[in-house]
Design a protein around this motif. Sequence first.
Motif, PDB file in Angstrom:
ATOM      1  N   SER A  77     -30.294  -6.882  19.907  1.00  0.00           N
ATOM      2  CA  SER A  77     -30.568  -5.319  19.540  1.00  0.00           C
ATOM      3  C   SER A  77     -30.398  -5.035  18.049  1.00  0.00           C
ATOM      4  O   SER A  77     -30.988  -3.888  17.592  1.00  0.00           O
ATOM      5  N   TRP A  78     -29.637  -5.611  17.066  1.00  0.00           N
ATOM      6  CA  TRP A  78     -29.677  -5.463  15.703  1.00  0.00           C
ATOM      7  C   TRP A  78     -30.738  -5.793  14.855  1.00  0.00           C
ATOM      8  O   TRP A  78     -30.681  -5.639  13.673  1.00  0.00           O
ATOM      9  N   TYR A  79     -31.751  -6.496  15.374  1.00  0.00           N
ATOM     10  CA  TYR A  79     -32.733  -6.726  14.415  1.00  0.00           C
ATOM     11  C   TYR A  79     -34.041  -6.045  14.873  1.00  0.00           C
ATOM     12  O   TYR A  79     -34.485  -6.140  16.081  1.00  0.00           O
ATOM     13  N   ALA A  80     -34.661  -5.395  13.915  1.00  0.00           N
ATOM     14  CA  ALA A  80     -35.783  -4.621  14.181  1.00  0.00           C
ATOM     15  C   ALA A  80     -36.990  -5.426  14.314  1.00  0.00           C
ATOM     16  O   ALA A  80     -37.216  -6.425  13.591  1.00  0.00           O
ATOM     17  N   LYS A  81     -38.018  -5.043  15.404  1.00  0.00           N
ATOM     18  CA  LYS A  81     -39.021  -5.720  15.780  1.00  0.00           C
ATOM     19  C   LYS A  81     -40.149  -4.945  14.823  1.00  0.00           C
ATOM     20  O   LYS A  81     -40.905  -4.190  15.564  1.00  0.00           O
ATOM     21  N   VAL A  82     -40.235  -5.459  13.666  1.00  0.00           N
ATOM     22  CA  VAL A  82     -41.299  -4.831  12.816  1.00  0.00           C
ATOM     23  C   VAL A  82     -42.561  -5.827  12.419  1.00  0.00           C
ATOM     24  O   VAL A  82     -42.374  -7.014  12.183  1.00  0.00           O
ATOM     25  N   ASP A  83     -43.577  -5.089  12.705  1.00  0.00           N
ATOM     26  CA  ASP A  83     -44.849  -5.882  12.355  1.00  0.00           C
ATOM     27  C   ASP A  83     -44.959  -6.481  10.836  1.00  0.00           C
ATOM     28  O   ASP A  83     -44.747  -5.632  10.061  1.00  0.00           O
ATOM     29  N   SER A  84     -45.370  -7.599  10.747  1.00  0.00           N
ATOM     30  CA  SER A  84     -45.514  -8.187   9.230  1.00  0.00           C
ATOM     31  C   SER A  84     -46.688  -7.903   8.841  1.00  0.00           C
ATOM     32  O   SER A  84     -46.814  -7.906   7.481  1.00  0.00           O
TER      33      SER A  84
END
Length: 751
Positions: free
Chosen positions: A450-457
């Motif tokens: 939950s603590w790691y954002a799922k950001v598009d690279s």
Amino acid sequence: MNSIQYLKAVTVLVFSLCLSSQVIAKNWLVDSQNSYNNALQQLQAGDSIILAEGTWNDFEILFKGEGTEQQPITLKAQTKGKVILSGQSNLRLSGKYLVVSGLVFKDGYTPSSSVIAFRSNKEDLAYHSRVTEVVIDNFSNPDKQESDYWVALYGQYNRFDHSYVSGKRNKGVTVAVRLDSKNSLENHHQIDHNYFGPRPIFGSNGGETLRIGTSHYSLSNSFTVVENNYFDRCDGEVEIISIKSGQNQIKNNVFFESRGTLTLRHGNGNIIEDNVFFGNGVDHTGGIRVINKDQVVRNNYLEGLTGYRFGSGFTVMNGVPNSTINRYHQVENALIENNSLINVEHVQLAAGSDAERSAVPINSSMQNNLIFNENKQQPFTLFDDVSGIKFNGNVANTSALSALASGIKQQHIEMKRANNGLLYPVSTTLSNIGAKTSITPISKSDTGPSWYAKVDSLTAFDSGKTIQVPAKDDALFNAVLTANDGDVLVLANGLYDVRKVIDINKTLSIKAKNQGKAKITFQRSTLFQISNGGSLTIDGLDISGVNSPDAAGNSLVRTQKWGMLDNYRFVMRNSNVSALDINHSFHFFDSGRGAFADYIELSGNHFTNITGDFLRLDKEIEDLGIYNAEYVIVNNNTFNNVQGALVKLYRGGTDESTFGPHLNMRNNTIKNSGKSNRNKTASSLYLHGVQVTNIEGNTFDNSADVVIEHTVGEPKTAVKNNTFDNTASPSVKELHAQGPHTALLLNNKQS
Ligand code: CA
């Protein structure tokens, strides 16, 4: 970290409730590799090693210990997500009842064959151990063809869960369950609640996201459970998941816009249940491919899948009689029931039927499935006798092939999206047909830590700031240097004479304020070099080679010459390019070896007087199924006097693990092109092993031949409505398949 003095170990008293005697468990807070190794020597069941917050560079963690069910040994981050393993780092664990959590692998790669291995060496494996809430983010070997696993499960009763794995760019399966020794068979591993983030198109075999077993051990049972994982655009190759062992369960996973299929490649008795596939119409999105015995495919929901052939929304394969272990075993006793196939373009049965794959599916059934296609097109293709699959109680809103009609009832169906996000028939008389309403697709946010954002690279073009660039010395070079990912550089009217090679290592757009009024010349052997992390759009510029060095082999755009790891995008629109002719072999675009374009798009441009090739995408000469660009789109351009070939697109070898390359070429006018005797292909287009080709509405005038060489994979080629003036008609050859070529040549005019 060194400046902070940590206690070597913080001792905490823990009164164990589960053992009769009182046990002291220790927490070892460590801040260096030395203190880690010290603590490791003294570990007892129940102890924890805590890695201090910060970045640990070049740390190959060996975590060994003998915990117990009640008192596991733990390795964890002081704060979840704040312990970074970078550089040449990895983790090996072996022993029993070990737990690892909270670590982040990024900004580096493993020097060994796995980032995380559930073994320390071939003999010492992990059992009853868990790796949870770890991150492996773009931790790719910089040599793209150097193979590794990010997670390799060995041993038995291990769990990999709630982790984030995204952005693998080098060769090798992302997560592999290995069955390569007696102690790794019947392993009962669990892989759950993981976020499998985007895996870019790899451009050859070796881009699977998950594999369980290998063909060599495929008659062994694995008993691995894969459930509640989210596969987000896992596009590496044709197999998203490759099952190569028996008795696995793949349950309640979501596949979002992922190209490829869940393939039951080897091994028997697997259960595929409650999975959801959302293709959203994306190219080559597939579903489930069935091979072997005793497979159960039940209550899956598949929607918006465009894939065809072995990448179809649903495929049942033909087998090879008395197949060797690594070919195709016959489908026998498959139970395929209560699946919803909604806007699935292709369902292929007895697929792959040929002289070798002649064993048709037997003793199998397809029952109570729901087939709904908004466009009313029936999706089935039968490649052989399918009487060994009993059709019963299926319902479709489309017509049915006569061979299947008795088991597929055609009727009007009204569909409605339910609260779980899936479509179901409104009519209650159909409540036993298709997937059940009780499916609850796992949401992206319920996977990964939950603590790691799922950001598009991947940065979209034009997503950043707009920067005005004056027509002055070095202004363009400096503007590129200081721009950020996604920015747009707008060039004023005037001349930009560029002194230095402009390195494009971010996503940038370079546009003319007024189309055709910003002119560029360049003094080095190339104007733009696209390197790792770079993608470039050019719009409305007027570019000339008149100031280029008087030497052979210049180019206007090239990629990094070798060692490129990141896929790139290149777009040019509404521009004029001329006078790339100061010497011979002046190319417009030159790919480096190993470079891979997600797409190259050229539209609405004018190209005049080029002494070299236009697009050189032919650098993978080893015939290993590797190539340089996935989509090449060339529309509405004029080409005048390009002495080399317009497009050289080469994919050699017989491997069938990719969907590309693709070429789309429409409405171009090509004059006096491809005819230099330095053009060794003696063609205006040289396409070798291209999987999808559309050449339509072009005019070729006094130009060299179009040469198309089909290799493997049943390529789709159409050459339609073109005019060939004083130009030979296209040449198509089948290099592997017997018989006449399969290209569609239609309505082309020859004069
Ligand atoms: Ca593969």
